[in-house]
Design a protein around this motif. Structure first.
Motif, PDB file in Angstrom:
ATOM      1  N   LEU A 226       5.420   8.108   3.217  1.00 23.40           N
ATOM      2  CA  LEU A 226       5.352   6.829   2.514  1.00 23.40           C
ATOM      3  C   LEU A 226       6.706   6.143   2.478  1.00 23.40           C
ATOM      4  O   LEU A 226       6.794   4.919   2.666  1.00 23.40           O
ATOM      5  CB  LEU A 226       4.832   7.059   1.093  1.00 23.40           C
ATOM      6  CG  LEU A 226       3.385   7.555   0.996  1.00 23.40           C
ATOM      7  CD1 LEU A 226       3.039   7.921  -0.438  1.00 23.40           C
ATOM      8  CD2 LEU A 226       2.417   6.519   1.533  1.00 23.40           C
TER       9      LEU A 226
ATOM     10  N   MET B  15       3.450  13.513   2.239  1.00 19.23           N
ATOM     11  CA  MET B  15       3.189  12.180   1.700  1.00 19.23           C
ATOM     12  C   MET B  15       4.480  11.465   1.307  1.00 19.23           C
ATOM     13  O   MET B  15       4.642  10.269   1.555  1.00 19.23           O
ATOM     14  CB  MET B  15       2.253  12.285   0.500  1.00 19.23           C
ATOM     15  CG  MET B  15       0.843  12.726   0.841  1.00 19.23           C
ATOM     16  SD  MET B  15       0.000  11.519   1.905  1.00 19.23           S
ATOM     17  CE  MET B  15      -0.105  10.119   0.798  1.00 19.23           C
TER      18      MET B  15
ATOM     19  N   ALA C 145       1.160   3.947  -3.170  1.00 18.12           N
ATOM     20  CA  ALA C 145       0.907   5.385  -3.030  1.00 18.12           C
ATOM     21  C   ALA C 145       2.091   6.210  -3.529  1.00 18.12           C
ATOM     22  O   ALA C 145       1.909   7.316  -4.045  1.00 18.12           O
ATOM     23  CB  ALA C 145       0.600   5.719  -1.570  1.00 18.12           C
TER      24      ALA C 145
ATOM     25  N   VAL D  92       1.550   6.366  -7.242  1.00 23.04           N
ATOM     26  CA  VAL D  92       0.343   7.093  -7.636  1.00 23.04           C
ATOM     27  C   VAL D  92       0.466   8.588  -7.373  1.00 23.04           C
ATOM     28  O   VAL D  92       0.021   9.419  -8.184  1.00 23.04           O
ATOM     29  CB  VAL D  92      -0.894   6.521  -6.903  1.00 23.04           C
ATOM     30  CG1 VAL D  92      -2.113   7.415  -7.088  1.00 23.04           C
ATOM     31  CG2 VAL D  92      -1.198   5.117  -7.408  1.00 23.04           C
ATOM     32  N   PHE D  93       1.082   8.957  -6.265  1.00 36.45           N
ATOM     33  CA  PHE D  93       1.075  10.362  -5.847  1.00 36.45           C
ATOM     34  C   PHE D  93       2.448  11.021  -5.929  1.00 36.45           C
ATOM     35  O   PHE D  93       2.584  12.099  -6.531  1.00 36.45           O
ATOM     36  CB  PHE D  93       0.529  10.469  -4.425  1.00 36.45           C
ATOM     37  CG  PHE D  93       0.362  11.876  -3.937  1.00 36.45           C
ATOM     38  CD1 PHE D  93      -0.756  12.621  -4.290  1.00 36.45           C
ATOM     39  CD2 PHE D  93       1.315  12.469  -3.129  1.00 36.45           C
ATOM     40  CE1 PHE D  93      -0.918  13.923  -3.853  1.00 36.45           C
ATOM     41  CE2 PHE D  93       1.176  13.772  -2.689  1.00 36.45           C
ATOM     42  CZ  PHE D  93       0.050  14.500  -3.049  1.00 36.45           C
TER      43      PHE D  93
ATOM     44  N   VAL E 288       0.837  -1.207   0.000  1.00 35.46           N
ATOM     45  CA  VAL E 288       0.000   0.000   0.000  1.00 35.46           C
ATOM     46  C   VAL E 288       0.871   1.255   0.000  1.00 35.46           C
ATOM     47  O   VAL E 288       0.610   2.216  -0.747  1.00 35.46           O
ATOM     48  CB  VAL E 288      -0.959  -0.009   1.211  1.00 35.46           C
ATOM     49  CG1 VAL E 288      -1.640   1.332   1.366  1.00 35.46           C
ATOM     50  CG2 VAL E 288      -1.998  -1.117   1.056  1.00 35.46           C
ATOM     51  N   SER E 289       1.898   1.281   0.826  1.00 35.50           N
ATOM     52  CA  SER E 289       2.778   2.456   0.870  1.00 35.50           C
ATOM     53  C   SER E 289       3.536   2.618  -0.442  1.00 35.50           C
ATOM     54  O   SER E 289       3.680   3.742  -0.952  1.00 35.50           O
ATOM     55  CB  SER E 289       3.757   2.330   2.042  1.00 35.50           C
ATOM     56  OG  SER E 289       4.596   1.206   1.890  1.00 35.50           O
TER      57      SER E 289
END
Length: 392
Positions: A111, A107, A76, A79-80, A72-73
């Motif tokens: 992350l 973020m 992200a 994605v970001f 998940v990290s």
């Protein structure tokens, strides 16, 4: 082309972007292509891991949930963090405003730090499964433990950098970041960077090294002791007597006294039965105790082999983590005292992307090191070859 003051930070940015602008248009296009490709690989690879957990129930046990947290990290990040940084990296200017800059910084640091902390959590979980197997299995039914640990990782990762990113300029009374740039206010504060890098990388590296060394030491000790052979003879003999309903040699009981006072015609039969049970190695007959002990020893060997695979797979993941993180962490500490003038910023940029490459490599390490992940990925990518396993 650019006008900068004589401040060290501005000189650093100027030097970097003048060097970067010397690249031809073709080189810049190639760099942009590689950055976008890395972004797509990170997104698709970690999305595959997340889909594997959704579709395959075989992956849903305690230890693999930590891999999900890591995925998940890393997802992200793709994605970001990467998409917003690519135009900034190529043009040298931040066009999205201070608010988005703050969000991106929070973020990015969150992350990447969570990714490193998840490696520690995975190593600790593997350490418990190998060195403290009994207590580890007892915790398998406690479903709240993995969730608490996973949430704690994110909280600790945020507390390490988040407050400093959000409130540093308010505490200092002014901002040192130009309007068209986006980096943290503590970018050149050596004391903060030293403490943060120690907690973000060096302490986790020491922890995962400690866990790995103890895992390998535990496996080597069990191999030297010959655990499978130890249970082969004395334990099997004891279990054989128990399952045959006879007392151990040398033990006295009312039943044994009754047998001693009985007729001699029954003794050969009893002695023969006793020999069959207590000495299975000299007889090819299979007794219940013999069958049980062989099964027990087979499970012991199987667990030792499984622990070896766990140790090897964990060592690979940890080594990749160290290789990707060490250059950036060292340069951050070295660059601080000299305000960035002693480290070429292009080298810093390369180590920064190497940090993100770790998020791209992790999904490929899962199937390489774990059969269950490999089977789950094959079920998603090649569903026609695994029609019978979709209902699992």
């Amino acid at each position: 082309m650019f006008q900068y003051s004589a401040q060290p930070v501005d000189r650093l940015i100027s030097t970097f972007w003048i060097t970067f602008s010397e690249f031809s248009l073709g080189v810049l296009a190639l760099l942009a292509f590689l950055m976008v490709l890395l972004c797509l690989v990170t997104i698709l690879g970690n999305m595959l891991v997340i889909l594997a957990f959704i579709m395959d129930r075989n992956l849903r046990h305690r230890s693999n949930y930590f891999f999900l947290n890591l995925a998940v990290s890393d997802f992200a990040v793709g994605v970001f963090c990467m998409p917003l940084y690519i135009p900034y990296s190529l043009t040298g200017k931040w066009h999205l405003g201070r608010g988005i800059c703050k969000l991106w910084l929070v973020m990015d640091y969150l992350l990447c730090t969570a990714s490193g902390f998840n490696i520690v959590l995975i190593s600790y979980d593997r350490f418990l499964s190998v060195t403290k197997a009994v207590s580890y299995r007892a915790q398998q039914g406690i479903t709240s433990n993995p969730t608490i640990e996973m949430v704690a990782i994110w909280i600790l990762a945020f507390l390490l950098y988040g407050p400093a990113i959000l409130f540093w300029e308010h505490v200092a009374g002014h901002s040192v970041v130009p309007v068209d740039q986006c980096y943290a206010e503590f970018f050149h504060n050596w004391y903060f960077l030293l403490c943060a890098s120690t907690l973000e990388f060096f302490v986790p590296l020491l922890l995962v090294t400690y866990f790995n060394v103890h895992i390998f030491h535990n496996i080597q000790r069990r191999q030297r002791r010959g655990s499978a052979q130890d249970c082969e003879h004395p334990r099997r003999s004891s279990l054989s007597w128990r399952f045959c309903g006879l007392p151990r040699p040398g033990a006295s009981s009312p039943s044994s006294e009754a047998e001693n006072s009985g007729s001699s015609s029954m003794r050969p039969k009893k002695d023969s039965l006793g020999a069959d049970c207590s000495s299975p190695s000299t007889d090819n007959s299979v007794t219940p105790g013999n069958d049980f002990s062989v099964s027990f020893c087979a499970k012991t060997r199987s667990k030792l082999q499984r622990d070896k695979k766990i140790a090897k797979s964990l060592a690979i993941i940890v080594c990749v983590f160290a290789i990707c993180w060490a250059p950036y962490s060292l340069l951050v500490i070295i660059r601080g005292p000299c305000q960035g003038t002693c480290v070429h910023n292009f080298l810093y940029e390369a180590t920064f992307w190497l940090l993100w490459i770790n998020s791209s490599l992790n999904p490929f390490l899962y199937p390489l090191c774990h059969v269950k992940f490999r089977m789950a990925f094959l079920k998603i990518l090649c569903p026609k070859n695994h029609p019978q396993q979709h209902s699992v």
